[in-house]
Scaffold this motif. Structure first.
Motif, PDB file in Angstrom:
ATOM      1  N   ASN A 125       1.000  -1.080   0.133  1.00  0.00           N
ATOM      2  CA  ASN A 125      -0.042  -0.074   0.035  1.00  0.00           C
ATOM      3  C   ASN A 125       0.993   1.247   0.055  1.00  0.00           C
ATOM      4  N   LEU A 126       1.568   1.497  -0.801  1.00  0.00           N
ATOM      5  CA  LEU A 126       2.415   2.559  -1.347  1.00  0.00           C
ATOM      6  C   LEU A 126       1.734   3.970  -1.195  1.00  0.00           C
ATOM      7  N   GLU A 127       2.242   4.760  -0.380  1.00  0.00           N
ATOM      8  CA  GLU A 127       2.109   6.062  -0.325  1.00  0.00           C
ATOM      9  C   GLU A 127       2.838   7.187  -1.244  1.00  0.00           C
ATOM     10  N   ALA A 128       2.003   7.809  -2.075  1.00  0.00           N
ATOM     11  CA  ALA A 128       2.817   9.007  -3.050  1.00  0.00           C
ATOM     12  C   ALA A 128       2.149  10.122  -3.362  1.00  0.00           C
ATOM     13  N   PHE A 129       2.679  10.828  -4.192  1.00  0.00           N
ATOM     14  CA  PHE A 129       1.904  12.578  -4.194  1.00  0.00           C
ATOM     15  C   PHE A 129       1.877  12.530  -5.702  1.00  0.00           C
ATOM     16  N   SER A 130       0.980  13.577  -6.125  1.00  0.00           N
ATOM     17  CA  SER A 130       0.884  13.970  -7.651  1.00  0.00           C
ATOM     18  C   SER A 130       2.502  14.395  -8.014  1.00  0.00           C
ATOM     19  N   GLY A 131       2.566  13.857  -9.263  1.00  0.00           N
ATOM     20  CA  GLY A 131       4.093  14.099  -9.825  1.00  0.00           C
ATOM     21  C   GLY A 131       4.974  13.061  -9.484  1.00  0.00           C
ATOM     22  N   ASP A 132       4.900  12.182  -8.736  1.00  0.00           N
ATOM     23  CA  ASP A 132       5.830  10.956  -8.205  1.00  0.00           C
ATOM     24  C   ASP A 132       5.738   9.991  -9.459  1.00  0.00           C
ATOM     25  N   THR A 133       6.934   9.364  -9.568  1.00  0.00           N
ATOM     26  CA  THR A 133       7.079   8.384 -10.313  1.00  0.00           C
ATOM     27  C   THR A 133       7.342   7.189  -9.736  1.00  0.00           C
ATOM     28  N   ILE A 134       6.521   6.160 -10.035  1.00  0.00           N
ATOM     29  CA  ILE A 134       6.418   4.977  -9.193  1.00  0.00           C
ATOM     30  C   ILE A 134       7.357   3.994 -10.331  1.00  0.00           C
ATOM     31  N   LEU A 135       7.827   3.191  -9.334  1.00  0.00           N
ATOM     32  CA  LEU A 135       8.996   2.330 -10.195  1.00  0.00           C
ATOM     33  C   LEU A 135       8.911   0.645  -9.610  1.00  0.00           C
ATOM     34  N   TRP A 136       8.411  -0.181 -10.324  1.00  0.00           N
ATOM     35  CA  TRP A 136       8.175  -1.544  -9.782  1.00  0.00           C
ATOM     36  C   TRP A 136       9.339  -2.203 -10.612  1.00  0.00           C
ATOM     37  N   LYS A 137      10.179  -3.003  -9.686  1.00  0.00           N
ATOM     38  CA  LYS A 137      11.194  -3.918  -9.774  1.00  0.00           C
ATOM     39  C   LYS A 137      10.876  -5.444  -9.254  1.00  0.00           C
ATOM     40  N   ILE A 138      11.336  -6.059 -10.222  1.00  0.00           N
ATOM     41  CA  ILE A 138      11.299  -7.723  -9.726  1.00  0.00           C
ATOM     42  C   ILE A 138      12.437  -8.164  -9.073  1.00  0.00           C
ATOM     43  N   HIS A 139      12.416  -8.650  -8.026  1.00  0.00           N
ATOM     44  CA  HIS A 139      13.628  -9.102  -7.375  1.00  0.00           C
ATOM     45  C   HIS A 139      13.835 -10.629  -7.876  1.00  0.00           C
ATOM     46  N   PRO A 140      15.196 -10.952  -8.097  1.00  0.00           N
ATOM     47  CA  PRO A 140      15.754 -12.049  -8.768  1.00  0.00           C
ATOM     48  C   PRO A 140      15.147 -13.379  -8.433  1.00  0.00           C
TER      49      PRO A 140
END
Length: 108
Positions: A24-39
């Motif tokens: 449940n990520l908390e973010a703000f307008s203008g933020d970039t969300i980056l999803w990364k897959i752990h190996p």
């Protein structure tokens, strides 16, 4: 306007659930969300990230795949908004769905 990473750290093919370091990520307008897959997550790939039916479109740049999946939250998203989305992911050519939340906070 920060970059907010979300790491996929594990998966469950019985339920389709993903282990995210920020489910449940908390973010703000203008933020970039980056999803990364752990190996070692057990996830081969993310196929798509999209809003669930009934959720507003919060993206100025929709989540897309480059080296990692990323998307930018548009300016003017109302504060205290919970964005319900789903991640379609694959393991061994089988697709699964998981639906976490991004909470958009009022701008500072």
């Amino acid at each position: 306007m920060a970059t907010r990473p979300i790491s996929v750290t594990g998966s469950n093919t019985s339920t389709g659930e993903l282990d995210l370091d920020f489910p449940n990520l908390e973010a703000f307008s203008g933020d970039t969300i980056l999803w990364k897959i752990h190996p070692k997550s057990g996830v081969d790939s993310i196929e798509i990230i999209r809003e669930k039916t009934g959720s507003d479109d919060i993206w100025s740049t929709r989540p897309q795949n480059g080296n990692h999946w990323n998307g930018k939250i548009k300016d003017g998203v109302r504060g205290n908004y919970e964005y319900n989305y789903e991640i379609a992911w694959k393991k061994d050519d089988q697709q699964y769905l998981f639906d976490p939340i991004i909470s958009v906070n009022p701008s500072l």
